[in-house]
Every structure is written in C-alpha cells, then in structure tokens.
Design an enzyme around this catalytic site. Structure first.
Site, short mmCIF file in Angstrom:
data_model
loop_
_atom_site.label_atom_id
_atom_site.label_comp_id
_atom_site.label_asym_id
_atom_site.label_seq_id
_atom_site.Cartn_x
_atom_site.Cartn_y
_atom_site.Cartn_z
N GLU A 1 -20.96 -13.02 -29.75
CA GLU A 1 -21.07 -11.60 -30.13
C GLU A 1 -22.54 -11.15 -30.06
O GLU A 1 -23.08 -10.59 -31.01
CB GLU A 1 -20.52 -11.38 -31.54
CG GLU A 1 -19.06 -11.81 -31.70
CD GLU A 1 -18.50 -11.55 -33.09
OE1 GLU A 1 -19.09 -10.73 -33.84
OE2 GLU A 1 -17.48 -12.16 -33.45
N GLU B 1 -15.80 -16.80 -39.17
CA GLU B 1 -16.72 -16.66 -40.31
C GLU B 1 -16.29 -17.45 -41.55
O GLU B 1 -16.24 -16.91 -42.66
CB GLU B 1 -16.92 -15.18 -40.63
CG GLU B 1 -17.50 -14.42 -39.45
CD GLU B 1 -17.61 -12.92 -39.66
OE1 GLU B 1 -17.25 -12.43 -40.74
OE2 GLU B 1 -18.05 -12.23 -38.71
#
Length: 389
Positions: free
Chosen positions: A228, A114
């Site tokens: 994910e 991220e």
C-alpha cells in the site's frame, strides 16, 4: 511501467484510480470492494459488483490479483458483532467459502490485515469476533493462526499473505511482526509477507534502518510485498510541492524496489481521490498530467536492472562445516555486504556487515543443529547451509 521486469508494480482499484490504469500498473488490488463490510453490510445480502470489476480487470489483462481482505478489525459487518461465538465462526466460514467460490484464481490473498494494530475485537465495524477465532490463546496469536488454517482449507492453491503497517520503521515492530510470520510458517500456513509502506511509516526513517528492518522480515525466507505504498508531496504549508515528493520518492522507492526479497510493489492510489489526497500523495494531477515524481518513477523502473535471489553461492567457501568449536571462516566474500545467520524457523540470530573483505572469521555460540547463512551483495541473496555439532 514494469512490463518485462521480475517484479510487478501494481495499483489499487477504485473509481478515481481507473483512468489510464493499464498504462502504468500491472497488478490489481481492490481498495474497499473486498472488505467484508462492503460485500455483506446486510447479513446474507452480498454485493460483489465492485469486487467483480476489480477481479475482471486483473483477469482481462493477465495481471496478478490480490484479494484485500478476509479478516480485519475495521470495515467489518456490524451485524456480526453481537452474535454468539459459534455463530460468528459459522459466518466467518461462510464468508471465506463465498469468496473462494466466486474468485477461483486469486493470486495473493490477504488473510489477516493489521494484526498488530487492528485486531477484530471491537464494535462499531471492528468485527468483535476475535474470540470466535480462538483469541490470543497459547501463542498470543491463535486467532491469526485459525484464520490462516481456514484460508488453507478454502483456498488450497492460493498464496496466503499477512499484511500490516508500520512494521518496517522500527526494529521492535519488525521483530514482533516476524514472530507472527514464523508462527504461521512453522505450520505451513503462510506464503508471503505484506508490508504496507505508507508515508507516515517511512517519512524521516533513514534508508539504512528501513533496509535493516526489511532484512529482518526477509529472514523468514518468504517473499516480501510492499502492498500500500504512498509518498506524500506537500510542503510545510500543506501546498502541493513536486520537489518534496520527488526527493522522497528518490530516497524511499529504491530501498523497496531494489531489495532482493521484495517481489512486488503496489501503490495505494496514484490519482486525486485516494486516501492521502490531502497530503499530496498523487502522482498525476486531475487532468492526468504527470507530476515530477511520476516522470522520474517511469524512467527509474525502466532503466533499473534488478538482481535475483539464488540458492547456494559456490563462490563463497565455508570451513569447517560441520562446525564443532563455534568458529568458522568464510572465504570469497569480497563482494558481500552482509552476512545473516538464521535458524530453520527463519529467526535472525546474527547480522554481520562487511566491506570489501576477502574472508571473514565468525564465532557463534549456537546449539547443535542446521542453520542458514544468507549472503547479501546488494542485489541478490544467496545462501549456504551451516551444520553445528
């Protein structure tokens, strides 16, 4: 579920997700056990128990193992936040070295997670060590580059991956993410690109837009992995609704699974107890009975024939080559859906949509040099070299 397929379909390791794991999934990633704050909450006191279990599940069954995660701006040790920068860097090196020593056969390593959303620049679990890694620096992403340089040093044979969310839902976010990927690629520091694929990123996103953004990310020439995935399954009244989930699975999952650059998909939990249980993203119920979307998913993965990427497409001719005027013609393009022009850094320069065209004339204003034409037919990506003089 994906046994015998050219792509894996994986699952996340955590206690609630373990029942019947091997009946469905053939790749493993730890949910929380591999985060630095979980392993070393107290300085120099390492808790490897759950991470060992996730790693051993993969090794015992011959599944690929993805390590999640080395550097992130969340769930980091709080004790590192107030250390001097030099001491922070020494601790980061120790963390990398400890993981490398304990897990010598990691298949995929999330070096940075991220970067566009949660860099390690805050306190309270955010690491606060971004400057120890070089901060923004001259590239804007020096801290990411330093992280990958360290990873290449400590994990020389492991595939290194960047991972982020909401990079597939807008053209701007995809391009920003691609810019980081290309910085790393130019330094030979990255091997794979992770796209989380959460429901909040794909809900309401037209599949055509999703595919276009995946194409943008694929233009770097690196394999993509959906890392994910979750797809919610509640109605407007927040009640479990199998039809809502099924419809969204049938819409979104094929766009990921059938994209030729995507080499694997991992679900971020499939049983109650995962992080989007309140949103009904589980595919089975507490008693392990399968919801409608799971029944569909098993059949879809089993019956869908996947294409493969290939190199030069001999069926398509390119003339003239080298190009001197900027004009060239492609012939034999009847089955192509898209032509992409990328430079040697993987930067997408032009995308052309086709529909049953036997030939296409192209005019490009390009500097002299080497370029690549990526030829997509919906199942495969092939390529041709383009020389501009």
């Amino acid at each position: 579920m994906a046994t015998g397929k050219p792509k894996f379909l994986g699952g996340v390791y955590s206690t609630p997700q373990l029942p019947n794991f091997t009946a469905y999934w053939n790749q493993v990633v730890p949910e929380n056990a591999g985060k630095w704050g979980s392993v070393e909450a107290t300085r120099d006191v390492m808790n490897w128990t759950e991470l060992d279990a996730a790693y051993n599940l993969a090794r015992t069954n011959g599944y690929p193992f993805r390590m999640h995660v080395l550097t992130w701006g969340s769930q980091q040790p709080t004790w590192i936040e107030t250390l001097p920068a030099a001491e922070q860097l020494a601790e980061i090196r120790q963390w990398y070295a400890a993981v490398a020593q304990r897990y010598p056969t990691i298949d995929f390593l999330e070096v940075v997670n991220e970067p566009t959303h949660q860099p390690p620049n805050t306190t309270g679990g955010g690491g606060n060590y971004i400057n120890a890694l070089g901060g923004s620096g001259t590239t804007g992403w020096d801290w990411v580059i330093t992280s990958f340089q360290l990873a290449r040093q400590y994990f020389p044979t492991t595939k290194l991956m960047l991972n982020d969310y909401s990079v597939e839902n807008t053209a701007a976010s995809a391009q920003r993410y691609l810019d980081i990927v290309n910085l790393l690629k130019a330094r030979n520091l990255i091997d794979a690109v992770g796209i989380q694929g959460h429901a909040f990123s794909t809900r309401g996103l037209p599949v055509a837009n999703l595919t276009t953004n995946l194409n943008t990310l694929a233009s770097a020439g690196l394999p993509l992995y959906i890392t994910e995935l979750d797809i919610d399954g509640v109605n407007a009244q927040s009640q479990l609704d199998d039809q809502v989930q099924l419809t969204e699975y049938q819409r979104v999952f094929p766009a990921f699974w059938e994209h030729p650059a995507v080499k694997g998909v991992t679900l971020w939990g499939y049983r109650p107890g995962h992080w989007r249980t309140a949103q009904g993203a589980q595919l089975v119920n507490e008693d392990n009975t399968e919801r409608t979307a799971m029944v569909w998913l098993k059949n879809y993965v089993k019956t869908t024939v996947l294409g493969t990427a290939k190199a030069d497409n001999a069926a398509v001719s390119l003339c003239p080559n080298p190009v001197t005027s900027g004009y060239f013609t492609l012939k034999g393009t009847d089955n192509l859906t898209t032509i992409r022009v990328v430079d040697i850094r993987g930067q997408l320069l032009r995308e052309i949509a086709l529909r049953n065209q036997a030939s296409v004339d192209v005019k490009l204003d390009l500097r002299p040099g080497m370029y690549v034409l990526q030829l997509l037919d919906g199942k495969t990506i092939s390529s041709k070299k383009l020389v501009v003089e």
